[in-house]
Design a protein around this motif. Structure first.
Motif, PDB file in Angstrom:
ATOM      1  N   GLY A  85      65.259 -44.758   5.143  1.00 57.27           N
ATOM      2  CA  GLY A  85      65.442 -43.642   5.595  1.00 57.27           C
ATOM      3  C   GLY A  85      65.150 -42.424   4.310  1.00 57.27           C
ATOM      4  O   GLY A  85      64.052 -42.090   3.597  1.00 57.27           O
ATOM      5  N   ASP A  86      66.047 -41.639   4.583  1.00 61.24           N
ATOM      6  CA  ASP A  86      66.482 -40.808   3.426  1.00 61.24           C
ATOM      7  C   ASP A  86      67.200 -41.238   2.234  1.00 61.24           C
ATOM      8  O   ASP A  86      66.795 -40.225   1.473  1.00 61.24           O
ATOM      9  N   GLU A  87      67.223 -42.283   2.239  1.00 60.56           N
ATOM     10  CA  GLU A  87      68.415 -42.222   1.042  1.00 60.56           C
ATOM     11  C   GLU A  87      67.424 -42.751  -0.111  1.00 60.56           C
ATOM     12  O   GLU A  87      67.307 -43.330  -1.483  1.00 60.56           O
ATOM     13  N   CYS A  88      65.744 -43.110   0.157  1.00 58.90           N
ATOM     14  CA  CYS A  88      65.243 -43.603  -1.027  1.00 58.90           C
ATOM     15  C   CYS A  88      64.360 -41.836  -1.901  1.00 58.90           C
ATOM     16  O   CYS A  88      64.306 -40.906  -0.984  1.00 58.90           O
ATOM     17  N   PRO A  89      64.560 -41.613  -3.010  1.00 55.47           N
ATOM     18  CA  PRO A  89      63.920 -40.556  -3.563  1.00 55.47           C
ATOM     19  C   PRO A  89      63.087 -40.052  -3.506  1.00 55.47           C
ATOM     20  O   PRO A  89      62.402 -41.374  -3.640  1.00 55.47           O
ATOM     21  N   TYR A  90      62.909 -39.177  -4.091  1.00 54.42           N
ATOM     22  CA  TYR A  90      60.959 -38.805  -3.718  1.00 54.42           C
ATOM     23  C   TYR A  90      60.971 -37.842  -4.928  1.00 54.42           C
ATOM     24  O   TYR A  90      61.374 -37.269  -5.538  1.00 54.42           O
ATOM     25  N   PHE A  91      59.823 -38.455  -5.287  1.00 51.32           N
ATOM     26  CA  PHE A  91      58.986 -38.349  -6.420  1.00 51.32           C
ATOM     27  C   PHE A  91      57.460 -37.307  -5.823  1.00 51.32           C
ATOM     28  O   PHE A  91      56.526 -39.016  -5.817  1.00 51.32           O
ATOM     29  N   PRO A  92      56.976 -36.554  -5.940  1.00 55.57           N
ATOM     30  CA  PRO A  92      55.618 -35.296  -6.400  1.00 55.57           C
ATOM     31  C   PRO A  92      54.450 -36.278  -6.835  1.00 55.57           C
ATOM     32  O   PRO A  92      54.945 -37.139  -8.036  1.00 55.57           O
ATOM     33  N   GLY A  93      53.767 -37.028  -6.567  1.00 53.57           N
ATOM     34  CA  GLY A  93      52.405 -37.735  -6.902  1.00 53.57           C
ATOM     35  C   GLY A  93      52.612 -38.952  -6.887  1.00 53.57           C
ATOM     36  O   GLY A  93      51.471 -39.968  -7.465  1.00 53.57           O
ATOM     37  N   LYS A  94      53.803 -39.824  -5.702  1.00 45.51           N
ATOM     38  CA  LYS A  94      53.948 -41.398  -6.031  1.00 45.51           C
ATOM     39  C   LYS A  94      53.653 -41.687  -4.645  1.00 45.51           C
ATOM     40  O   LYS A  94      52.636 -40.637  -3.559  1.00 45.51           O
ATOM     41  N   ARG A  95      52.152 -42.364  -4.193  1.00 50.28           N
ATOM     42  CA  ARG A  95      52.451 -43.217  -2.782  1.00 50.28           C
ATOM     43  C   ARG A  95      53.227 -44.129  -2.141  1.00 50.28           C
ATOM     44  O   ARG A  95      54.133 -44.658  -2.604  1.00 50.28           O
ATOM     45  N   TYR A  96      53.824 -43.069  -0.460  1.00 53.70           N
ATOM     46  CA  TYR A  96      54.302 -43.681  -0.093  1.00 53.70           C
ATOM     47  C   TYR A  96      54.110 -43.747   1.107  1.00 53.70           C
ATOM     48  O   TYR A  96      53.420 -43.294   1.674  1.00 53.70           O
ATOM     49  N   GLU A  97      54.714 -45.308   1.295  1.00 57.23           N
ATOM     50  CA  GLU A  97      54.495 -45.780   2.787  1.00 57.23           C
ATOM     51  C   GLU A  97      55.829 -46.030   3.414  1.00 57.23           C
ATOM     52  O   GLU A  97      56.728 -46.362   2.393  1.00 57.23           O
TER      53      GLU A  97
END
Length: 132
Positions: A85-97
């Motif tokens: 869930g939301d525990e993964c840090p988000y960085f713009p420009g990365k591909r998330y699935e």
């Protein structure tokens, strides 16, 4: 092109993410850098996940659950989460699935095999999408 780095993340880094990392390593070899981590790593890898992968000829018994770090996310081109869930840090420009997969924790081998097979199909599609 530099080889892509893929990070698999689940809560305990003991089942799903370890199986996915094992498949990606086995199927893509050195064409992809493979990382896995957990937001709350377990003490050891799920022995049923190890058994399920052994049936496929892939040995993940020597792996250890690792803690998810901001650095590992920053170093990755693709971040695949599995129920953290939301525990993964988000960085713009990365591909998330986000792969919706049942958790193999506490399950027997009969329940883990279909999860393993689903992971393999997803990893094969991932390899194709990376051109690796």
């Amino acid at each position: 092109m530099t080889k892509p780095t893929v990070l698999f993340v689940c809560v305990h880094n003991a089942g799903r993410s370890q199986m996915a990392a094992g498949y990606l390593q086995a199927l893509a070899g050195d064409r992809v850098e493979v990382l896995s981590a957990g937001s709350q790593p377990a003490d050891q890898i799920n022995p049923v996940a190890v058994e399920a992968m052994r049936e496929e000829g892939i040995d993940i018994a020597g792996e250890q659950p690792k803690v998810l770090t901001t650095e590992s996310v920053q170093a990755s081109d693709v971040v695949i989460t599995m129920g953290c869930g939301d525990e993964c840090p988000y960085f713009p420009g990365k591909r998330y699935e986000d792969w919706k997969l049942d958790d193999p924790a506490g399950q027997g081998i009969e329940a883990v095999r279909p999860i393993r097979d689903d992971i393999r199909a997803r990893v094969e599609a991932l390899i194709a999408s990376l051109g690796a």
